[in-house]
Design an enzyme around this catalytic site. Sequence first.
Site, PDB file in Angstrom:
ATOM      1  N   GLU A 138      51.251  92.098  -8.743  1.00  0.00           N
ATOM      2  CA  GLU A 138      50.880  90.530  -9.303  1.00  0.00           C
ATOM      3  C   GLU A 138      52.166  89.924  -9.541  1.00  0.00           C
ATOM      4  OE1 GLU A 138      49.104  93.170 -10.040  1.00  0.00           O
ATOM      5  OE2 GLU A 138      46.929  92.516 -10.801  1.00  0.00           O
TER       6      GLU A 138
ATOM      7  N   CYS B  94      48.998  90.462 -16.271  1.00  0.00           N
ATOM      8  CA  CYS B  94      48.983  89.837 -14.969  1.00  0.00           C
ATOM      9  C   CYS B  94      48.177  88.511 -14.964  1.00  0.00           C
ATOM     10  CB  CYS B  94      48.573  90.936 -13.691  1.00  0.00           C
ATOM     11  SG  CYS B  94      49.726  92.020 -13.542  1.00  0.00           S
TER      12      CYS B  94
HETATM   13 ZN   LIG Z   1      48.878  93.980 -14.080  1.00  0.00          ZN
END
Ligand SMILES: [Zn+2]
Length: 147
Positions: free
Chosen positions: A58, A89
């Site tokens: 990500e 993330c």
């Molecule tokens: Zn992550």
Amino acid sequence: MINPFTDEYFMKKALQEAEMAFEKGEIPVGAVIVIDNKVIARSHNLTELLHDVTAHAEMQSITAAANYLGGKYLMGCTLYVTLEPCQMCAGALYWSQISRIVYGATDENRGFAKMGTQLHPKTTVVSGIMANEASELMKRFFAEKRK
Ligand SMILES: [Zn+2]
């Protein structure tokens, strides 16, 4: 006309990225970012190769998409990721103000929901898209590691 650009369509691309991570001996997580049915970033986990705990799929896709768009915000974009994002993330996705997050398998231990991490209030979330494929890949990876 059936719309070919379903969530499954783009999740398949994220799964292809996860397969690439698998082949490199990385925990198999893949991601793509899409705007107007166009893939503008694709990445997979590279924490081992880069010796970098922040090299989650990500994080790399967020950076690549912002570079592509020439701006730091990802409004209008959808992130497809094979595994539920972790709190790092999710935090980065918060700052990006991304419009949509679609993930596959739930991460019972380190997922952002379990950790109580907030997403941006404008971000909508869809979960469970091709979750079986994503978790099978993870299981296969850890089974091979144990050998
Ligand atoms: Zn992550």
